[in-house]
Enzyme design. Structure first.
Site, PDB file in Angstrom:
ATOM      1  N   HIS A   1      -7.381  -6.117   0.159  1.00 37.26           N
ATOM      2  CA  HIS A   1      -6.258  -5.209   0.345  1.00 37.26           C
ATOM      3  C   HIS A   1      -5.392  -5.567   1.542  1.00 37.26           C
ATOM      4  O   HIS A   1      -4.189  -5.261   1.553  1.00 37.26           O
ATOM      5  CB  HIS A   1      -6.779  -3.781   0.503  1.00 37.26           C
ATOM      6  CG  HIS A   1      -5.702  -2.741   0.532  1.00 37.26           C
ATOM      7  ND1 HIS A   1      -4.951  -2.419  -0.585  1.00 37.26           N
ATOM      8  CD2 HIS A   1      -5.230  -1.954   1.536  1.00 37.26           C
ATOM      9  CE1 HIS A   1      -4.070  -1.489  -0.262  1.00 37.26           C
ATOM     10  NE2 HIS A   1      -4.216  -1.178   1.016  1.00 37.26           N
TER      11      HIS A   1
ATOM     12  N   SER B   1       0.840  -1.194   0.000  1.00 44.63           N
ATOM     13  CA  SER B   1       0.000   0.000   0.000  1.00 44.63           C
ATOM     14  C   SER B   1       0.880   1.250   0.000  1.00 44.63           C
ATOM     15  O   SER B   1       1.622   1.482  -0.959  1.00 44.63           O
ATOM     16  CB  SER B   1      -0.965  -0.047   1.185  1.00 44.63           C
ATOM     17  OG  SER B   1      -2.007   0.882   1.056  1.00 44.63           O
TER      18      SER B   1
ATOM     19  N   ASP C   1      -9.220  -6.248  -4.188  1.00 41.64           N
ATOM     20  CA  ASP C   1      -8.841  -4.857  -3.982  1.00 41.64           C
ATOM     21  C   ASP C   1      -9.841  -3.965  -4.714  1.00 41.64           C
ATOM     22  O   ASP C   1     -10.557  -4.421  -5.617  1.00 41.64           O
ATOM     23  CB  ASP C   1      -7.430  -4.599  -4.519  1.00 41.64           C
ATOM     24  CG  ASP C   1      -6.393  -4.432  -3.430  1.00 41.64           C
ATOM     25  OD1 ASP C   1      -6.658  -3.681  -2.482  1.00 41.64           O
ATOM     26  OD2 ASP C   1      -5.310  -5.052  -3.528  1.00 41.64           O
TER      27      ASP C   1
END
EC number: 3.5.1.9
Length: 311
Positions: free
Chosen positions: A285, A168, A253
């Protein structure tokens, strides 16, 4: 646990957690953010997995030879943890991990979940801390990540390759290293691979969302720190054509993560980088990175095959 600084370079409750974005991703409109009440449904698994990672970190520190809280700079937050495989060797490959958390949460002290699967295969793992917002700005974070890599290279010049892994926001910081100016640091790190997991590569969509409140990021800041935009116009080419960049995203995601990951992969290919793209089946995610605790997990195996140079 080993104590002190690393060798010289010359030697070869259960309380409800704080609100956090849902797995829809960090890039959302204000309208969609009002739907975040649904995130209550995922607080229990998030809390469980954070506890799991604390346990994994404690296990890594108890069972692996390590150097903890090593300073790579003068700042209070400029620390890293080094976990060694059995038979400590400065000639081993090194994998540096940069945690996610939207540049405003996360810690190296809960991010050693990938240590055991990698050190079991002879890889030294380094988990890097950086100053998150509001203390740190994006420019400072990029600089800290750069200097952490320089530090590892100088301390362990006989390494068999340095590999960068980020999730991320951490993937964004790792991706910025594709454009780093190493000359001013007096050393060129032996970079052999990048593992970019559910990353954010164009920061402009974040500027006008509430997630920018701790960052105070201007449009100019976003443009200056967006590897997608920088690579589109950069003359930078890989120093090592064999250096592999794996861009991965979870099947579940958000669409924005999928879009950014695919576009970044395409930009890398157009720029001559040895890049590949993987959508990790049935992962969201958070699960995509949490599962790196498992040695048989598909992404763990991809990382190991790259580092160990296996087909």
């Amino acid at each position: 646990m080993l104590s002190g600084r690393p060798a010289s370079a010359t030697s070869c409750s259960i309380q409800a957690p704080k609100p956090r974005p849902s797995p829809g991703g960090p890039i959302t409109s204000e309208k969609s953010e009002r739907k975040n009440a649904k995130a209550q449904k995922i607080q229990a698994p998030i809390l469980f997995d954070l506890a799991t990672h604390r346990t994994a970190t404690k296990k890594a520190r108890a069972t692996r030879k390590s150097l903890l809280h090593v300073s790579y700079g003068d700042g209070e937050g400029e620390k890293l943890d080094i976990y060694f495989p059995e038979g400590v060797s400065e000639a081993s490959p090194f994998c540096l991990f940069f945690h996610g958390g939207y540049w405003q949460s996360g810690s190296k002290d809960t991010s050693a979940f990938m240590v055991n699967p990698l050190t079991e295969q002879g890889v030294t793992v380094v988990v890097v801390a950086y100053d998150i917002a509001p203390k740190g700005t994006l420019d400072q974070m990029v600089d800290q990540v750069t200097r952490s890599i320089v530090f590892v290279q100088k301390q362990y010049p006989c390494n068999e390759g340095i590999y960068l892994c980020g999730h991320s926001a951490g993937a964004h910081l790792a991706a910025m290293m594709l454009l780093a100016n190493w000359t001013k640091h007096g050393v060129t790190p032996n970079l052999k691979g990048f593992f970019l997991v559910s990353g954010i590569y164009d920061l402009k969509p974040i500027v006008y969302t509430s997630q920018n409140a701790p960052l105070l990021m201007t449009l100019e800041d976003a443009q200056r720190n967006s590897p997608q935009l920088l690579l589109e116009v950069a003359l930078t080419r890989p120093l090592d054509p064999a250096c592999h960049v794996l861009v991965s995203v979870g099947q579940h995601d958000s669409p924005e993560f999928h879009r950014q990951s695919k576009e970044f992969y395409q930009t890398l290919r157009q720029g001559g980088w040895n890049a590949s793209f993987e959508e990790i089946h049935d992962m969201d995610h958070f699960e995509i990175i949490w599962n790196l605790t498992q040695k048989d997990y598909v992404l763990t195996q991809m990382i190991l095959r790259t580092i160990l140079q296996e087909p």
